[in-house]
Design an enzyme around this catalytic site. Structure first.
Site, PDB file in Angstrom:
ATOM      1  N   SER A 256       7.454   2.332   6.717  1.00  0.00           N
ATOM      2  CA  SER A 256       6.731   2.112   5.349  1.00  0.00           C
ATOM      3  C   SER A 256       7.763   1.817   4.436  1.00  0.00           C
ATOM      4  O   SER A 256       7.225   1.117   3.391  1.00  0.00           O
ATOM      5  CB  SER A 256       6.369   3.464   5.059  1.00  0.00           C
ATOM      6  OG  SER A 256       7.257   4.786   4.873  1.00  0.00           O
TER       7      SER A 256
ATOM      8  N   HIS B 237       0.685   1.530   8.317  1.00  0.00           N
ATOM      9  CA  HIS B 237       1.006   0.133   7.622  1.00  0.00           C
ATOM     10  C   HIS B 237       0.926  -0.839   8.622  1.00  0.00           C
ATOM     11  O   HIS B 237       1.137  -2.132   8.514  1.00  0.00           O
ATOM     12  CB  HIS B 237       2.481   0.288   7.028  1.00  0.00           C
ATOM     13  CG  HIS B 237       2.515   1.169   5.948  1.00  0.00           C
ATOM     14  ND1 HIS B 237       2.244   1.042   4.702  1.00  0.00           N
ATOM     15  CD2 HIS B 237       3.336   2.286   6.065  1.00  0.00           C
ATOM     16  CE1 HIS B 237       2.397   2.006   4.046  1.00  0.00           C
ATOM     17  NE2 HIS B 237       3.016   2.855   4.657  1.00  0.00           N
TER      18      HIS B 237
ATOM     19  N   LYS C  10      -5.095   2.662   3.191  1.00  0.00           N
ATOM     20  CA  LYS C  10      -4.254   1.706   2.802  1.00  0.00           C
ATOM     21  C   LYS C  10      -5.098   0.297   3.243  1.00  0.00           C
ATOM     22  O   LYS C  10      -5.862  -0.219   2.380  1.00  0.00           O
ATOM     23  CB  LYS C  10      -2.815   1.524   3.701  1.00  0.00           C
ATOM     24  CG  LYS C  10      -2.143   2.836   3.321  1.00  0.00           C
ATOM     25  CD  LYS C  10      -0.871   2.950   3.872  1.00  0.00           C
ATOM     26  CE  LYS C  10      -0.339   4.293   3.827  1.00  0.00           C
ATOM     27  NZ  LYS C  10       0.188   4.974   2.462  1.00  0.00           N
TER      28      LYS C  10
HETATM   29  C1  LIG Z   1       3.879   5.723   7.559  1.00  0.00           C
HETATM   30  C2  LIG Z   1       2.925   6.663   6.546  1.00  0.00           C
HETATM   31  N1  LIG Z   1       2.027   7.821   7.330  1.00  0.00           N
HETATM   32  C3  LIG Z   1       1.388   8.359   6.600  1.00  0.00           C
HETATM   33  C4  LIG Z   1       1.285   8.235   5.359  1.00  0.00           C
HETATM   34  C5  LIG Z   1       0.143   9.075   4.719  1.00  0.00           C
HETATM   35  O1  LIG Z   1      -1.084   8.620   4.728  1.00  0.00           O
HETATM   36  P1  LIG Z   1      -2.065   8.960   3.466  1.00  0.00           P
HETATM   37  O2  LIG Z   1      -1.648   8.411   2.350  1.00  0.00           O
HETATM   38  O3  LIG Z   1      -3.650   8.680   3.981  1.00  0.00           O
HETATM   39  O4  LIG Z   1      -1.941  10.238   3.367  1.00  0.00           O
HETATM   40  C6  LIG Z   1       1.937   7.282   4.606  1.00  0.00           C
HETATM   41  C7  LIG Z   1       1.633   7.278   3.118  1.00  0.00           C
HETATM   42  O5  LIG Z   1       2.340   6.597   2.324  1.00  0.00           O
HETATM   43  C8  LIG Z   1       2.860   6.545   5.459  1.00  0.00           C
HETATM   44  O6  LIG Z   1       3.193   5.380   4.680  1.00  0.00           O
END
Ligand SMILES: Cc1ncc(COP(=O)(O)O)c(C=O)c1O
Length: 394
Positions: free
Chosen positions: A176, A204, A235
């Site tokens: 991320s 992502h 996203k």
């Molecule tokens: C790699 C990753 N996993 C999980 C999440 C969390 O997802 P959510 O925004 O649906 O809580 C994010 C959010 O920033 C992320 O970047």
């Protein structure tokens, strides 16, 4: 009270104090920030679906037909047709037999890891995994072995040491904060060899890479082979909520044991309706993914041409690492003054000393504005002495 004030003061002194910025209007390629229109280069609305008229209408229709909220958790009375339909469609899209919705990606990661790894077992987690994975490891009563980023040798040594206690390897698919892709073939091979599960977080990756935007697991030819795939609806799919794809027995276990699933209200129908419409658009218009990838390549190249190092990014997430937290925020503000919004990212989101601007591209940006934003980023970084005086040739 003084404890609160002291903690806030300490954050300020360390350059780690955060404040909310107010965006007016939907998440488009340009947004109003305060009174001013800026180019938005830090939204995860990668495919422009959060502000797509058809997705918004689907949310409104679902609200009118099913209500604004689900009213209860799925296991009480909150389980509705829109949930079941979206789960079927996500499972098919990802090449899995079953899927289960969660309230968010954060909740999915914490819930799944804690459900799949218990006392006396070991979870193996990449050092650059998202905070929700880190917190899932903390919540699971298992031991956590943090392996060096993408380092299969290091992981392998940990697996050998854990022996029978190895329960789960977990990795972001696309990281991320760095925009690089996990070595999934190697992770899968190690999981098989050591008879433990592999879980990949496609937050992502879905909508961004792989055939038709099916993600990093599909890109590696491992659909259905990676045991658990987590993804978010918040996203590229432009809504809110998350899902887990796995075999039906694992999904059944999650229904019974994943605490964020059991003890939280079911995702609201408008969010589910919007995500269902967005998934339909992703399937019908795969050229959105191609545009996103082309824009990402344009941004990476233009930043490099402006003398900025984009690290190991291969995707729509493009970091410009600065190092110190204060200098990062100064660069962010200078770029904002030039009409470009790319948020500065500091610890604990990234390791100490690696603060950065994290730029993210959308399919709905146009290449010329990305090139101009890169030039402005190079100019602002130059003022702060963060780039060599001679820009690198494109
Ligand atoms: C790699 C990753 N996993 C999980 C999440 C969390 O997802 P959510 O925004 O649906 O809580 C994010 C959010 O920033 C992320 O970047």
């Amino acid at each position: 009270m003084s404890d609160v004030a002291e903690r806030l003061e300490e954050l300020r002194e360390r350059g780690l104090y955060r404040r909310l910025r107010l965006i007016e209007g939907p998440q488009g390629p340009r947004v109003l920030l305060g009174e001013r229109e800026v180019l938005l280069l830090c939204s995860n609305n990668y495919l422009g679906l959060a502000d797509d008229r058809r997705v918004r209408e689907a949310a409104a229709e679902a609200a009118l037909r099913w209500g604004a909220g689900a009213g209860a958790s799925r296991l009480i009375s909150g389980n509705m047709e829109p949930h079941r339909d979206l789960e079927r469609r996500l499972a098919a899209f990802k090449g899995y037999e079953a899927a289960l919705l969660f309230g968010s990606g954060y909740l999915a990661n914490t819930g799944v890891i804690a459900a799949l790894a218990g006392r006396d077992q070991v979870v193996f987690s990449d050092e650059l995994n998202h905070a929700s994975i880190v917190d899932g490891c903390r919540l699971a009563r298992a031991e956590t072995f943090v392996y060096r980023h993408g380092d299969l040798e290091h992981l392998s040594s940990g697996l050998r040491e854990a022996g029978e206690r190895a329960a789960l390897i977990v990795s972001d698919g696309v990281f991320s904060m760095d925009g690089d892709v996990a070595p999934l073939a190697g992770l899968s091979e190690l999981a098989r060899r050591h008879r433990c599960r592999l879980m990949v977080d496609e937050a992502h990756a879905t909508g961004a890479i792989g055939p038709g935007g099916r993600g990093s697991v599909a890109a590696a030819g491992l659909s259905g082979e990676v045991d658990v795939v987590v993804g978010t609806l918040g996203k590229a799919l432009g809504s809110y909520g998350a899902y887990v794809c796995a075999d039906p027995k694992t999904v059944d276990l999650l229904v019974n044991c994943a605490r964020p699933f059991i003890f939280s209200t079911a995702p609201p129908p408008p969010a589910v309706g919007a995500a269902t419409a967005a998934l339909g658009l992703l399937e019908a218009e795969p050229e959105r993914v191609e545009r996103l990838q082309a824009n990402a390549a344009t941004l990476r190249q233009a930043l490099a041409a402006a003398g900025l190092d984009v690290g190991r990014s291969r995707t729509q997430i493009v970091p410009v690492e600065v190092g110190a937290a204060e200098a990062t925020m100064e660069l962010c503000e200078r770029l904002l003054k030039r009409g470009v919004f790319a948020q500065g990212i500091r610890p604990p989101t990234v390791p100490a000393g690696s603060s950065r601007l994290r730029l993210t591209v959308m399919a709905t940006h146009n290449p010329a504005e990305l090139r101009e934003a890169s030039r402005l980023a190079g100019e602002a970084a130059g003022e702060l002495g963060l780039v060599p005086s001679q820009p690198i040739a494109a």
